[in-house]
Motif scaffolding. Structure first.
Motif, mmCIF file in Angstrom:
data_model
loop_
_atom_site.group_PDB
_atom_site.id
_atom_site.type_symbol
_atom_site.label_atom_id
_atom_site.label_comp_id
_atom_site.label_asym_id
_atom_site.label_seq_id
_atom_site.Cartn_x
_atom_site.Cartn_y
_atom_site.Cartn_z
ATOM 1 N N ASN B 331 56.291 115.823 -26.336
ATOM 2 C CA ASN B 331 55.930 116.254 -24.992
ATOM 3 C C ASN B 331 55.788 117.783 -24.948
ATOM 4 O O ASN B 331 54.815 118.328 -24.439
ATOM 5 N N TYR B 332 56.795 118.457 -25.513
ATOM 6 C CA TYR B 332 56.784 119.926 -25.533
ATOM 7 C C TYR B 332 55.548 120.439 -26.254
ATOM 8 O O TYR B 332 54.926 121.410 -25.833
ATOM 9 N N LEU B 333 55.190 119.768 -27.367
ATOM 10 C CA LEU B 333 54.040 120.230 -28.136
ATOM 11 C C LEU B 333 52.761 120.139 -27.326
ATOM 12 O O LEU B 333 51.918 121.049 -27.369
ATOM 13 N N MET B 334 52.604 119.068 -26.571
ATOM 14 C CA MET B 334 51.379 118.935 -25.770
ATOM 15 C C MET B 334 51.317 120.042 -24.722
ATOM 16 O O MET B 334 50.299 120.698 -24.535
ATOM 17 N N ILE B 335 52.459 120.262 -24.067
ATOM 18 C CA ILE B 335 52.504 121.299 -23.039
ATOM 19 C C ILE B 335 52.278 122.670 -23.668
ATOM 20 O O ILE B 335 51.526 123.510 -23.158
ATOM 21 N N GLY B 465 53.351 120.638 -14.656
ATOM 22 C CA GLY B 465 54.601 121.182 -14.151
ATOM 23 C C GLY B 465 55.037 120.487 -12.877
ATOM 24 O O GLY B 465 56.226 120.337 -12.617
ATOM 25 N N ILE B 466 54.055 120.082 -12.088
ATOM 26 C CA ILE B 466 54.407 119.512 -10.796
ATOM 27 C C ILE B 466 54.533 117.997 -10.873
ATOM 28 O O ILE B 466 55.407 117.406 -10.238
ATOM 29 N N PHE B 467 53.682 117.370 -11.657
ATOM 30 C CA PHE B 467 53.756 115.918 -11.810
ATOM 31 C C PHE B 467 53.952 115.572 -13.272
ATOM 32 O O PHE B 467 53.028 115.154 -13.940
ATOM 33 N N PRO B 468 55.153 115.741 -13.794
ATOM 34 C CA PRO B 468 55.332 115.563 -15.233
ATOM 35 C C PRO B 468 55.369 114.113 -15.678
ATOM 36 O O PRO B 468 55.260 113.830 -16.859
ATOM 37 N N SER B 469 55.530 113.208 -14.745
ATOM 38 C CA SER B 469 55.842 111.850 -15.180
ATOM 39 C C SER B 469 54.705 111.195 -15.949
ATOM 40 O O SER B 469 54.943 110.397 -16.848
ATOM 41 N N PHE B 470 53.459 111.569 -15.592
ATOM 42 C CA PHE B 470 52.326 110.936 -16.272
ATOM 43 C C PHE B 470 52.392 111.167 -17.775
ATOM 44 O O PHE B 470 52.301 110.242 -18.590
ATOM 45 N N LEU B 471 52.613 112.427 -18.170
ATOM 46 C CA LEU B 471 52.668 112.715 -19.598
ATOM 47 C C LEU B 471 53.909 112.104 -20.224
ATOM 48 O O LEU B 471 53.875 111.576 -21.327
ATOM 49 N N LEU B 472 55.010 112.182 -19.484
ATOM 50 C CA LEU B 472 56.250 111.680 -20.047
ATOM 51 C C LEU B 472 56.168 110.189 -20.330
ATOM 52 O O LEU B 472 56.656 109.710 -21.351
ATOM 53 N N ASN B 473 55.557 109.457 -19.397
ATOM 54 C CA ASN B 473 55.456 108.027 -19.643
ATOM 55 C C ASN B 473 54.578 107.738 -20.836
ATOM 56 O O ASN B 473 54.857 106.832 -21.624
ATOM 57 N N LEU B 474 53.523 108.537 -20.967
ATOM 58 C CA LEU B 474 52.646 108.356 -22.120
ATOM 59 C C LEU B 474 53.417 108.567 -23.412
ATOM 60 O O LEU B 474 53.324 107.789 -24.352
#
Lengths: 171, 481, 100
Positions: B331-335, B465-474
């Protein structure tokens, strides 16, 4: 000591001395030539280990292509004033210390490798019966097909790189 | 010999094959087409096709292992491939105008970028140490050439030189580690290594530990962990800035991908051992990156040290030792990709004919003359520091959360302290832009593609930053175990 | 029969000599040659393991290592030539334009 062990002892001593010679010569051409002798010894060691194809590849590619490339570049760069300048960097004592420690720990650890996994199917007799090239070929083109193709890409990239970086004229 | 069976697996490597074909087509097109933008467009189109290919292959929920168990397709590799695709697309977008200014606009540039990306994709999917090594070499060799592309500039030559020698050294160390592991376990396949370590009961053996150390050292060189980071500042400073952007994300992500796979799959039972090495490495890395960055006046060097520090934070996710920890690193790497490429895009904008624009002083008063660019830089700097509501905060938050959950609370505290220290040099850029007066007139070189890239990165940084859940679920769905 | 550990010790020795050459010489060509020495030492250990484990993997990996070493030599020397054209020195301590 049986004959193989005596022969191996010669190889080991010779290769160690040759490697030391390679890294300590003042003239890079001398280094390359000692390296050539070292490569021939390595090829002989591969023959010892029943790997004839690898021995041939070692001579053809390493000694025949890579070292020749090195010599070409050394000649191209036309290094002249090697003889009087210092060979080693300022911190060579530290390097010796590090290397000696390194050798000590390495040899200590690898010197007593005891557990060996269960042996595979390619015993020396199997390889001898089919010929080493055939065995390598069979394995290379069936099991190791993907790495083989990637290696071809690597060679392509090397060609591109050599041309892009070293050609004389740019538009 | 059942050789015929292996050809059926070609559909599994379609994305890589697509990229390779695109690269070869670009090499040929370069002879015919004079306009580099056509090449860039073909490159981006090809990458999008490959992305579509990966998406189609994503339907396999169970990991597929092909080519004699050497190449594996699972959610983990697909997520990292997504990072690589976006990386190359963004890099191509920011480099069009820039390479023309640097007079290094070769057609081979795009082909080499694609070859490097192919190498990274192979690394992400590698289930065998041989394929891992070859993918790593493919990526590394392409990047050495790319770093040295500005042939007339001494800085670029020196960058390529240093990168090459230290990279070749690390390759040799990697090979030694591979040979040790092969000799002690009898195989190079990651799953089989784990099985062999189990059955032969050699996890405590110092020789196996030695092999593990060599592997970690080699990976550490590749992702620029301290004390193997020496090459990074010089190489980042000397290479063309678009390549620096590419290098700061791609090889790092690929390095972490293989580190995760090797440590978790092959050496999964030896977690205590590799954590004992990784923890001091992470602490030193965060320290070196954060502290030495404070003294830098060249923004590319500063961003290099910042990259080093970020690698330390990413390492914490692996130290956590759980699949969720690995997910937090991914996740960190994508961000990180979005915010870093965004920052470098702004650095590229300051470069114009006769003016390098790499000193921090050149950013003084940028807010008065170019408010939009300064605002974007502010977003990226905030994100790199880890200030909410930017994505950088989310990235760090999840890594710290995972590392605390695994019991290493002290590491999270240390990381937070270094994050605060890093705020000094990130926010110094912001301060220069907004609160100082401009020394001279700075004109920015913008191009349409650069603006597109900036828009994408800035929007993603804010959205994630505001809607992190989409990436996190992925991420969470991609990395089950 | 030559014990396996002899081969491995020889490989370790050569590797260390290569590391010593890499760390302590000033001439870039010799540094490069030390890297090749390290790669060769790995090759020896791989072939030895392959022989004693009676598996072909080690030898196939050696095949690839030699290939990659050739590619690296080409690229490394090209980088060296490109560098030399701008700054005719190959002494490592004189190459410090990027410092800090």
């Amino acid at each position: 000591m049986s004959t193989p062990q005596v022969l191996f002892a010669y190889f080991a001593v010779a290769m160690t001395i040759l490697s030391l010679l390679v890294v300590t010569r003042r003239n890079p051409v001398h280094s390359v030539l000692w390296m050539l002798v070292l490569f021939i010894h390595i090829a002989a060691l591969y023959l010892f280990l029943n790997a004839e194809f690898i021995a041939a590849i070692q001579i053809i590619i390493y000694a025949g292509a890579i070292l020749v490339l090195f010599l070409f570049v050394i000649m191209l760069l036309n290094l002249r004033k090697e003889e009087t300048e210092k060979r080693f960097q300022k911190q060579w004592l530290y390097s010796i210390a590090i290397s000696v420690l390194f050798v000590f720990f390495l040899v200590l650890i690898v010197g007593n490798i005891t557990v060996i996994p269960p042996p595979g199917p390619y015993t020396a007799d199997v390889i001898k019966s089919e010929g080493h090239i055939m065995t390598v070929g069979k394995v290379l083109y069936s099991e190791f097909l993907l790495p083989f193709e990637i290696a071809s890409l690597i060679l392509l990239v090397a060609i591109i790189g050599a041309v892009v970086l070293a050609k004389k004229r740019i538009e | 010999m059942n050789t015929a069976n292996y050809l059926v697996d070609i559909t599994m490597i379609m994305p890589e094959l697509t990229l390779i074909c695109v690269a070869l087509i670009l090499l040929l097109l370069d002879l015919v087409v004079k306009n580099k933008e056509v090449l860039a467009a073909v490159g981006i189109a090809g990458t999008l096709v490959a992305l579509y290919g990966t998406y189609k292959l994503f339907v396999f929920h169970a990991p597929q292992s092909v080519f004699a168990d050497m190449f594996v397709l699972d959610g983990y590799s697909n997520f990292f491939k997504l990072i690589f695709y976006l990386n190359i697309i963004l890099t191509i977008l920011i480099s069009l105008k820039y390479m023309t200014i640097e007079k290094a606009s070769f057609g081979e540039y795009y082909s080499l970028l694609i070859f490097a990306t192919t190498g990274m994709m192979i690394m992400a999917s590698a289930a065998d140490l041989i394929v891992l090594y070859l993918g790593l070499e493919l990526m590394a060799l392409s990047t050495y050439i790319l770093a040295g592309l500005m042939r007339k500039q001494l800085r670029s030559n020196e960058a390529a030189l240093k990168y090459f020698f230290l990279g070749a050294f690390s390759s040799a160390i990697l090979l030694y580690g591979i040979s040790m592991t092969y000799g002690l376990t009898g195989t190079t396949n990651l799953r089989e290594i784990a099985a062999a370590l189990q059955t032969l009961n050699i996890m405590e053996s110092p020789a196996v530990f030695l092999g593990l150390i060599f592997l970690i050292v080699a990976f550490g060189f590749k992702v620029a962990l301290a004390p193997f980071h020496m090459w990074a500042p010089d190489v980042y400073e000397g290479a063309p800035t678009s390549i620096t952007a590419f290098m700061s994300v791609g090889p790092k992500a690929a390095g972490f991908a293989v580190m995760g796979r090797v440590l978790f799959e092959a050496f999964g039972g030896m977690q205590m051992q590799w954590n004992s090495i990784l923890i001091p490495l992470a602490v030193i890395t965060m320290a070196v990156g954060s502290i030495i960055a404070l003294a830098q006046t060249n923004i590319k060097r500063m961003l290099a040290y910042s990259s080093i520090a970020h690698a330390g934070y990413m390492l914490l996710g692996i130290i956590a030792g759980t699949p969720e920890g690995l997910a937090s690193t991914a996740n960190y790497l994508m961000i990180y990709m979005f915010m870093n490429i965004g920052a470098f895009a702004i650095v590229i904008m300051l470069r114009r004919e006769g003016f390098q624009g790499e000193n921090l002083d050149d950013y003084m008063g940028l807010a008065k003359s170019h408010p939009l660019a300064s605002a974007l830089m502010l977003i990226f700097m905030f994100s790199l520091t880890g200030i909410p509501p930017t994505a950088g905060f989310i990235g760090k938050f999840y890594v710290f959360m995972e590392v605390i959950r695994s019991g290493y609370t002290y590491l999270a505290i240390i990381a937070v302290i270094f994050s605060v220290i890093s705020a000094f040099f990130y926010l110094r850029v912001v301060m220069y832009m907004y609160m100082k007066d401009p020394k001279e007139d700075v004109t920015l070189t913008t191009s349409s593609t650069l603006s597109i890239a900036l828009a994408i990165t800035a929007i993603m940084v804010l959205i994630l930053g505001i809607f992190p859940s989409f990436l996190l679920n992925l991420v969470r769905s991609s990395i089950p175990g | 029969m030559v014990p396996l550990s002899w081969y491995i010790v020889l490989s370790a020795l050569m590797f260390s000599i290569g590391v010593f050459g890499f760390l302590s010489r000033r001439n870039l060509i010799i540094i490069f040659i030390s890297i090749e020495l390290m790669l060769n030492s790995v090759n020896i250990s791989l072939v030895a393991f392959s022989h004693y484990l009676q598996s072909m993997r080690g030898q196939i990996l050696v095949f690839f290592v030699i290939t990659v070493a050739a590619a690296e030599a080409a690229i490394g020397l090209a980088i060296l030539i490109a560098f030399y054209r701008n700054n005719p020195t190959i002494k490592v301590d004189e190459i410090n334009l990027l410092k800090g």
